[in-house]
Design an enzyme around this catalytic site. Structure first.
Site, PDB file in Angstrom:
ATOM      1  N   ILE A  30      12.916  -2.808   7.031  1.00 42.14           N
ATOM      2  CA  ILE A  30      13.682  -1.653   6.587  1.00 42.14           C
ATOM      3  C   ILE A  30      13.563  -0.498   7.578  1.00 42.14           C
ATOM      4  CG2 ILE A  30      13.783   0.176   4.821  1.00 42.14           C
ATOM      5  CD1 ILE A  30      13.012  -1.988   2.766  1.00 42.14           C
ATOM      6  N   SER A 149       7.493   1.864  -4.613  1.00 40.64           N
ATOM      7  CA  SER A 149       8.008   0.602  -5.143  1.00 40.64           C
ATOM      8  C   SER A 149       7.893   0.617  -6.650  1.00 40.64           C
ATOM      9  CB  SER A 149       7.204  -0.571  -4.582  1.00 40.64           C
ATOM     10  OG  SER A 149       7.505  -1.771  -5.269  1.00 40.64           O
ATOM     11  N   TYR A 174      -1.764  -3.571  -4.190  1.00 40.04           N
ATOM     12  CA  TYR A 174      -0.468  -3.066  -3.748  1.00 40.04           C
ATOM     13  C   TYR A 174       0.147  -2.144  -4.798  1.00 40.04           C
ATOM     14  CZ  TYR A 174       4.369  -3.062  -2.083  1.00 40.04           C
ATOM     15  OH  TYR A 174       5.614  -2.683  -1.643  1.00 40.04           O
ATOM     16  N   LYS A 178       1.088   1.827  -4.478  1.00 40.54           N
ATOM     17  CA  LYS A 178       2.445   2.333  -4.685  1.00 40.54           C
ATOM     18  C   LYS A 178       2.478   3.427  -5.752  1.00 40.54           C
ATOM     19  CE  LYS A 178       3.525   0.985  -1.535  1.00 40.54           C
ATOM     20  NZ  LYS A 178       4.319   1.480  -0.371  1.00 40.54           N
TER      21      LYS A 178
END
Length: 310
Positions: A30, A149, A174, A178
């Site tokens: 991205i 996210s 993770y 986030k």
């Protein structure tokens, strides 16, 4: 219809000439696609990553399309490297208009980095430190965008867990990092507002993007499955993810929006844990403590006027 992210974000007519953008983690996925788009829109792009060869290839590609770019290497597991990156940006540019905190990862194995769990360090502490080091270099109307996210949903902030890898779960770590990203972005917005600074800060969910290379961190057969999902309706492309980033970074619709979490190119309500202002303030102070630095924007107090993240 064009699959270029600036078209998907309906910002093809935006002129970023004269603006400087730092896109972390822009040698692949991205970040790389967003860096190319910003170059086409006229911004001078600072490409960041660990791999110099990959970074120079992105710079060359942006220049071939008529844009301006330069590469700066930095390993986000090293505080000294992050500070050097910030110093280079301060030295080589007159100011920063866009700080896109895109770099991050999901790691199969638990490991400590400078005594801190690696996922939390790379995904949260690194952008926290970089942003703090560049606060005085941000131009008046700058935008800080942090890649979060929807994985944050279901996580609860636990600042004790970041000192250990006992019982490590890659997805759990993770999701926790986030959540920290969303809390960081909203607290930064609150403190910028309290300090009377017009710069804005937001976070976003880029969509479920198999092509972002996120899947390379998943264990065994899950990595292949993740990549196969790229052909399943409902998943997003890398261009879609970059469009989400561009919408928050350069769209006129988001110029005066701060402290929000975006998904589908719209402000979206994050999980309750990500709207906990006391937790955001604890994270802000604890992050500075973990990094052994002064608290950024320390004059902003909890009772000050601020933008709510809900």
């Amino acid at each position: 219809m064009s699959t270029r992210p600036e078209s998907l974000a309906t910002v093809t007519d935006i002129d970023c000439t004269g603006q400087t953008a730092l896109v972390t983690g822009s040698t692949s996925g991205i970040g790389r696609v967003a860096a190319y788009a910003l170059g086409r829109l006229g911004a001078e792009v600072i490409v960041h990553g660990r791999d110099r060869e990959a970074g120079e290839a992105v710079v060359e590609g942006i220049r071939e399309e008529g844009g301006e770019a330069a590469f700066v290497a930095a390993d986000f597991t090293e505080a000294a490297a992050i500070r050097t990156l910030a110093e280079t940006v301060r030295t080589e540019t007159d100011g920063l208009d866009l700080l896109l905190n895109n770099a991050g990862g999901l790691f199969r194995e638990g490991r400590l980095v400078e005594g801190i769990e690696r996922t939390f360090y790379v995904n949260h502490l690194a952008p926290y430190l970089l942003t703090a080091e560049l606060l005085d270099h941000l131009r008046e109307d700058a935008r800080v965008v942090t890649m979060a996210s929807d994985a944050h949903r279901g996580a609860e902030l636990d600042l004790d867990r970041v000192r250990t890898v006992d019982g490590y779960s890659g997805m759990g770590a993770y999701a926790h990092s986030k959540l920290a990203n969303v809390l960081f972005a909203s607290e930064l917005a609150r403190r910028l507002d309290a300090a009377g600074r017009p710069a804005v800060s937001n976070s976003l969910h880029p969509g479920f993007v198999p092509g972002s290379q996120f899947g390379r961190f998943l264990p065994g057969p899950l990595s292949g499955l993740f990549q196969m999902l790229g052909v399943v309706p409902g998943t997003s492309s890398v261009a879609d993810g970059a469009a989400e980033l561009l919408h928050v970074a350069v769209s006129p619709d988001t110029a005066d929006v701060s402290g929000r979490y975006f998904s589908g190119q719209s402000p979206t309500t994050p999980a309750a844990a990500a709207r906990d202002r006391a937790a955001a303030e604890r994270l802000w102070h604890r992050s500075a403590e973990l990094l052994g630095m002064d608290v950024p924007l320390s004059d902003a107090v909890s009772g000050s006027a601020a933008t709510d993240a809900s």
